[in-house]
Design a protein around this motif. Structure first.
Motif, mmCIF file in Angstrom:
data_model
loop_
_atom_site.group_PDB
_atom_site.id
_atom_site.type_symbol
_atom_site.label_atom_id
_atom_site.label_comp_id
_atom_site.label_asym_id
_atom_site.label_seq_id
_atom_site.Cartn_x
_atom_site.Cartn_y
_atom_site.Cartn_z
ATOM 1 N N GLN A 146 45.277 17.556 29.051
ATOM 2 C CA GLN A 146 44.526 18.299 28.032
ATOM 3 C C GLN A 146 44.167 19.668 28.598
ATOM 4 O O GLN A 146 43.283 19.792 29.426
ATOM 5 C CB GLN A 146 43.248 17.529 27.670
ATOM 6 C CG GLN A 146 43.539 16.128 27.145
ATOM 7 C CD GLN A 146 42.278 15.322 26.899
ATOM 8 O OE1 GLN A 146 41.184 15.719 27.279
ATOM 9 N NE2 GLN A 146 42.435 14.189 26.247
ATOM 10 N N HIS A 163 38.029 16.405 24.082
ATOM 11 C CA HIS A 163 38.044 15.210 23.238
ATOM 12 C C HIS A 163 36.596 14.758 23.029
ATOM 13 O O HIS A 163 35.687 15.207 23.739
ATOM 14 C CB HIS A 163 38.885 14.079 23.841
ATOM 15 C CG HIS A 163 38.572 13.760 25.277
ATOM 16 N ND1 HIS A 163 39.326 12.919 26.035
ATOM 17 C CD2 HIS A 163 37.564 14.176 26.099
ATOM 18 C CE1 HIS A 163 38.809 12.820 27.261
ATOM 19 N NE2 HIS A 163 37.737 13.570 27.321
ATOM 20 N N SER A 165 35.591 11.840 23.593
ATOM 21 C CA SER A 165 35.263 10.763 24.554
ATOM 22 C C SER A 165 33.997 11.132 25.306
ATOM 23 O O SER A 165 33.262 10.250 25.768
ATOM 24 C CB SER A 165 36.407 10.565 25.550
ATOM 25 O OG SER A 165 37.612 10.287 24.888
ATOM 26 N N ARG A 189 41.556 22.704 22.712
ATOM 27 C CA ARG A 189 42.566 22.627 23.778
ATOM 28 C C ARG A 189 43.358 23.928 23.812
ATOM 29 O O ARG A 189 43.721 24.472 22.771
ATOM 30 C CB ARG A 189 43.508 21.445 23.547
ATOM 31 C CG ARG A 189 42.789 20.134 23.795
ATOM 32 C CD ARG A 189 43.699 18.929 23.719
ATOM 33 N NE ARG A 189 42.878 17.729 23.529
ATOM 34 C CZ ARG A 189 43.353 16.520 23.332
ATOM 35 N NH1 ARG A 189 44.663 16.324 23.287
ATOM 36 N NH2 ARG A 189 42.541 15.495 23.172
ATOM 37 N N GLN A 203 38.464 15.258 15.920
ATOM 38 C CA GLN A 203 38.782 13.891 16.315
ATOM 39 C C GLN A 203 37.744 12.924 15.789
ATOM 40 O O GLN A 203 36.609 13.312 15.531
ATOM 41 C CB GLN A 203 38.745 13.761 17.850
ATOM 42 C CG GLN A 203 39.978 14.239 18.562
ATOM 43 C CD GLN A 203 39.917 13.846 20.040
ATOM 44 O OE1 GLN A 203 38.856 13.798 20.640
ATOM 45 N NE2 GLN A 203 41.075 13.555 20.604
ATOM 46 N N GLU A 205 36.647 9.406 17.608
ATOM 47 C CA GLU A 205 36.895 8.421 18.652
ATOM 48 C C GLU A 205 35.956 7.248 18.425
ATOM 49 O O GLU A 205 34.847 7.409 17.904
ATOM 50 C CB GLU A 205 36.664 9.046 20.033
ATOM 51 C CG GLU A 205 37.671 10.152 20.328
ATOM 52 C CD GLU A 205 38.171 10.147 21.759
ATOM 53 O OE1 GLU A 205 37.647 9.371 22.577
ATOM 54 O OE2 GLU A 205 39.103 10.918 22.052
ATOM 55 N N PHE A 242 46.173 6.266 29.634
ATOM 56 C CA PHE A 242 44.990 7.139 29.634
ATOM 57 C C PHE A 242 44.157 6.738 30.838
ATOM 58 O O PHE A 242 44.059 5.541 31.139
ATOM 59 C CB PHE A 242 44.160 6.969 28.354
ATOM 60 C CG PHE A 242 44.886 7.354 27.096
ATOM 61 C CD1 PHE A 242 45.047 8.693 26.743
ATOM 62 C CD2 PHE A 242 45.422 6.374 26.256
ATOM 63 C CE1 PHE A 242 45.732 9.044 25.591
ATOM 64 C CE2 PHE A 242 46.114 6.726 25.107
ATOM 65 C CZ PHE A 242 46.268 8.063 24.770
ATOM 66 N N PHE A 244 41.057 6.574 31.213
ATOM 67 C CA PHE A 244 39.803 5.883 30.901
ATOM 68 C C PHE A 244 40.015 4.519 30.264
ATOM 69 O O PHE A 244 39.063 3.808 29.972
ATOM 70 C CB PHE A 244 38.918 6.752 29.994
ATOM 71 C CG PHE A 244 39.692 7.720 29.140
ATOM 72 C CD1 PHE A 244 39.964 9.005 29.610
ATOM 73 C CD2 PHE A 244 40.149 7.343 27.887
ATOM 74 C CE1 PHE A 244 40.685 9.902 28.823
ATOM 75 C CE2 PHE A 244 40.864 8.243 27.106
ATOM 76 C CZ PHE A 244 41.134 9.527 27.575
ATOM 77 N N THR A 245 41.252 4.133 30.004
ATOM 78 C CA THR A 245 41.513 2.804 29.445
ATOM 79 C C THR A 245 42.608 2.105 30.248
ATOM 80 O O THR A 245 43.521 2.739 30.766
ATOM 81 C CB THR A 245 41.955 2.897 27.964
ATOM 82 O OG1 THR A 245 42.938 3.921 27.828
ATOM 83 C CG2 THR A 245 40.774 3.197 27.059
ATOM 84 N N GLY A 276 45.482 7.116 20.087
ATOM 85 C CA GLY A 276 45.537 6.477 21.386
ATOM 86 C C GLY A 276 44.415 5.453 21.483
ATOM 87 O O GLY A 276 43.397 5.574 20.810
ATOM 88 N N CYS A 277 44.637 4.422 22.312
ATOM 89 C CA CYS A 277 43.599 3.401 22.432
ATOM 90 C C CYS A 277 43.765 2.614 23.719
ATOM 91 O O CYS A 277 44.719 2.821 24.464
ATOM 92 C CB CYS A 277 43.654 2.459 21.231
ATOM 93 S SG CYS A 277 45.160 1.469 21.194
ATOM 94 N N GLY A 278 42.853 1.719 23.957
ATOM 95 C CA GLY A 278 42.979 0.858 25.125
ATOM 96 C C GLY A 278 41.665 0.163 25.435
ATOM 97 O O GLY A 278 40.652 0.371 24.759
ATOM 98 N N ALA A 299 38.387 1.259 23.271
ATOM 99 C CA ALA A 299 38.142 2.606 22.758
ATOM 100 C C ALA A 299 39.408 3.091 22.075
ATOM 101 O O ALA A 299 40.511 2.610 22.359
ATOM 102 C CB ALA A 299 37.763 3.552 23.893
ATOM 103 N N PHE A 300 39.227 3.996 21.152
ATOM 104 C CA PHE A 300 40.401 4.592 20.485
ATOM 105 C C PHE A 300 40.032 6.006 20.066
ATOM 106 O O PHE A 300 38.846 6.359 19.987
ATOM 107 C CB PHE A 300 40.829 3.755 19.266
ATOM 108 C CG PHE A 300 39.721 3.545 18.267
ATOM 109 C CD1 PHE A 300 39.463 4.475 17.266
ATOM 110 C CD2 PHE A 300 38.916 2.399 18.347
ATOM 111 C CE1 PHE A 300 38.429 4.272 16.360
ATOM 112 C CE2 PHE A 300 37.876 2.206 17.433
ATOM 113 C CZ PHE A 300 37.628 3.143 16.441
ATOM 114 N N GLY A 301 41.038 6.819 19.843
ATOM 115 C CA GLY A 301 40.773 8.190 19.427
ATOM 116 C C GLY A 301 41.912 8.723 18.586
ATOM 117 O O GLY A 301 43.084 8.470 18.867
HETATM 118 N N1 PHE Z 1 40.596 10.754 24.325
HETATM 119 C C1 PHE Z 1 41.993 10.564 24.016
HETATM 120 C C2 PHE Z 1 42.557 11.904 23.544
HETATM 121 O O1 PHE Z 1 41.831 12.753 23.176
HETATM 122 C C3 PHE Z 1 42.183 9.560 22.949
HETATM 123 C C4 PHE Z 1 41.792 8.189 23.391
HETATM 124 C C5 PHE Z 1 40.520 7.737 23.179
HETATM 125 C C6 PHE Z 1 42.689 7.349 24.024
HETATM 126 C C7 PHE Z 1 40.134 6.472 23.580
HETATM 127 C C8 PHE Z 1 42.341 6.120 24.421
HETATM 128 C C9 PHE Z 1 41.064 5.684 24.207
HETATM 129 O O2 PHE Z 1 43.766 12.076 23.541
#
Ligand code: PHE
Length: 335
Positions: A146, A163, A165, A189, A203, A205, A242, A244-245, A276-278, A299-301
């Motif tokens: 990013q 993000h 997050s 970004r 976003q 999230e 990612f 964080f996941t 994205g997620c995880g 988490a997902f975004g």
């Molecule tokens: N933060 C990630 C992004 O901006 C998206 C994401 C969020 C992915 C949470 C996984 C879990 O691309």
């Protein structure tokens, strides 16, 4: 005497008419001056009567002019307060919500129906909340995923969040599990602007932390979400990365006529990536003092523009920021 009667009968509809009348009687070549000129030629014995008659005419005329002026003014005042009451009503232009807000609200609605609340945070962030707490220590290569706008690099990094997050980190710092929250907001970004990407976008999230949360819960939640938002739809999770996941996945939605909702006739068909997620990495939980042996979460975004482009078949992301009335007006009927 005849003229006195005439003057008394006189009315004017407009100020122009009144002015014509004034000139006719009181002007240099007006009726009154003509009478005054005639006065000299009148025999002495008639002078008194004639003089009185002229004076009466003069007074009556002056009075008439003043009365009419006053009534014009009264009419004007009344219009000032009430307007012209016989005038047809004006059409009131009703604005429309911006499509980004429309879609943001739709996403919030879908998640709030299953118990998620909405959390927000600052757009200007520090390194900790945007990167380090999310298992992205300094010099971690994934920071390059990013491209970041830095505001200050000394003594610590201050930046525009890449993000939302970062909001999840703040939320976990301030709230104990169970946590169910979504974080909508603007992110930044340092990317080239094109039809597909912009340096500013939005976003949503999501974060879910509780005891025994599994990957199955993640997939179920996302299926529920896409079905609510797009109608009957197929999704697939594709392994990804990612920091964080762990594990991480990319969510694809199947886009095309085969999905039975044929209103979705659009150029591209096939699998399209929407988020994205995880499962939240244990290191992230540790960073915010949540015990990973007791709690787990997902988490997902997703990018709101991306979702809006699919929902409303917008071909160019830049349209969201140009504020072209012809574009915005098309969202009048959607709330
Ligand atoms: N933060 C990630 C992004 O901006 C998206 C994401 C969020 C992915 C949470 C996984 C879990 O691309």
């Amino acid at each position: 005497k005849e003229h006195v009667e005439k003057v008394k009968q006189f009315t004017a509809k407009t100020e122009d008419e009144l002015e014509q009348f004034r000139i006719e009687y009181l002007g240099k070549k007006g009726i009154l001056n003509a009478f005054f000129a005639e006065f000299k030629t009148i025999p002495n014995e008639n002078k008194k009567d004639f003089g009185q008659a002229i004076n009466e005419l003069k007074q009556t005329t002056n009075q008439k002019i003043e009365d009419l002026k006053a009534s014009f003014k009264a009419q004007l005042d009344e219009k000032g307060i009430y307007g012209d009451l016989s005038r047809p009503a004006e059409v009131i232009e009703i604005g429309s919500r911006h499509p980004i807000s429309v879609v943001k609200n739709q996403i919030i609605e879908v998640f709030s129906n299953i118990g998620f609340n909405v959390s927000e945070g600052p757009e200007i962030e520090d390194d900790w909340h945007n990167f380090s707490a999310l298992n992205l220590p300094e010099y971690h290569p994934a920071r390059d995923m990013q491209d970041t706008f830095f505001i200050q690099t000394n003594p610590e990094d201050i930046l525009l969040r890449t993000h939302t997050s970062s909001v999840q980190v703040r939320y976990m710092e301030n709230n104990k599990p169970p946590i169910r929250t979504i974080s909508p907001g603007r992110v930044f970004r340092n990317e080239d602007i094109s039809a597909r990407s912009h340096c500013i976008f939005h976003q949503v999230e999501g974060l879910y932390i509780d005891k025994n949360v599994s990957f199955k819960d993640l997939k179920q939640t996302l299926s529920y979400f896409t079905t609510q938002l797009f109608g009957k739809s197929k999704i697939r999770l594709r392994p990804s990365y990612f920091p964080f996941t762990e594990p991480s996945a990319e969510v694809d939605i199947y886009w095309g006529l085969e999905t039975e909702t044929d209103y979705r006739i659009t150029k591209g068909t096939g699998w399209l990536e929407i988020m994205g997620c995880g499962m939240v990495d244990p290191n992230v939980l540790k960073n915010v003092d949540i015990d990973p042996n007791e709690y787990s979460g997902f988490a997902f975004g997703m990018g709101i523009e991306r979702i809006a482009m699919l929902l409303y078949q917008v071909e160019d992301i830049r349209m969201f920021y140009e504020n072209d009335i012809r574009f915005l007006k098309q969202f009048k009927s959607v709330l």
